[in-house]
Design an enzyme around this catalytic site. Structure first.
Site, short mmCIF file in Angstrom:
data_model
loop_
_atom_site.label_atom_id
_atom_site.label_comp_id
_atom_site.label_asym_id
_atom_site.label_seq_id
_atom_site.Cartn_x
_atom_site.Cartn_y
_atom_site.Cartn_z
CG HIS A 39 5.36 0.80 2.55
ND1 HIS A 39 4.63 1.95 2.31
CD2 HIS A 39 4.94 0.34 3.75
CE1 HIS A 39 3.82 2.17 3.33
NE2 HIS A 39 3.97 1.21 4.23
CG HIS A 73 -0.33 0.27 2.52
ND1 HIS A 73 -0.88 1.09 3.47
CD2 HIS A 73 0.83 -0.19 3.06
CE1 HIS A 73 -0.10 1.12 4.54
NE2 HIS A 73 0.93 0.34 4.32
CG ASP A 114 -2.06 -13.62 1.01
OD1 ASP A 114 -1.15 -12.93 1.54
OD2 ASP A 114 -1.88 -14.81 0.66
CG HIS A 115 0.87 -12.53 -1.99
ND1 HIS A 115 0.58 -13.36 -0.92
CD2 HIS A 115 2.22 -12.49 -2.10
CE1 HIS A 115 1.71 -13.82 -0.42
NE2 HIS A 115 2.72 -13.30 -1.11
CD GLU A 147 1.56 -0.50 9.55
OE1 GLU A 147 0.83 0.00 8.68
OE2 GLU A 147 2.14 0.18 10.43
CB CYS A 196 4.39 5.35 4.86
SG CYS A 196 5.24 4.40 6.14
CG HIS A 250 3.16 -3.35 6.26
ND1 HIS A 250 4.15 -2.88 7.08
CD2 HIS A 250 2.56 -2.26 5.72
CE1 HIS A 250 4.15 -1.56 7.04
NE2 HIS A 250 3.20 -1.15 6.22
#
Length: 151
Positions: free
Chosen positions: A44, A19, A84-85, A132, A38, A46
């Site tokens: 970037h 994100h 996810d991904h 996070e 950010c 997580h």
């Protein structure tokens, strides 16, 4: 009438997503000042850890608050499939007009879990915690406040 113990049951899972923290209502400079690294244009990622907790009486017949397999299935449906991904900003419609902060992610997960759990089990949902980073954890329990900016 006998009393039933109330137990909290927590299921954990992990997913990876990218994100960029960026508010379209702020200038580039304001975003850079507020979100720092950010807010970089390429974003970037997580490895998020989510803990969903249900709370309720232990059923005399089943010995459970709810079937943990049903909780796992609801989490797969409402968290893993849409998140996810993925790039939260580009792949998840919820973030079209919301900044993809982990606060907003926790709210998104709560709503998805409530829907996936179905009417009976949704009432058992107590809290969603989204970790996070090793040091940053965000918890949502379905509470809402009045928006003071909408006067």
């Amino acid at each position: 009438m006998s009393s039933l113990p109330i137990v909290y049951v927590t299921k954990r899972l992990q997913f990876s997503a990218a994100h960029r923290l960026y508010s379209h209502t702020l200038s580039e400079e304001e975003n850079d000042t507020l979100y720092g690294k950010c807010a970089r244009v390429n974003g970037h990622g997580h490895n998020y850890v989510v803990k969903a907790t249900v709370r309720g009486p232990v059923d005399n017949t089943t010995g459970m608050v709810m079937n943990i397999v049903a909780l796992k299935s609801a989490m797969e449906e409402s968290i893993m499939k849409p998140l996810d991904h993925r790039n939260l900003d580009k792949d998840v419609p919820f973030f079209k007009d919301k900044v993809s902060t982990t606060e907003n992610l926790a709210v998104f997960i709560w709503g998805g879990l409530k829907r996936a759990l179905g009417s009976h089990d949704a009432e058992l949902l107590y809290e969603v915690c989204v970790q996070e980073t090793e040091n940053n954890v965000f918890t949502y329990r379905g509470e809402v406040a009045m928006d003071s900016s909408s006067h």
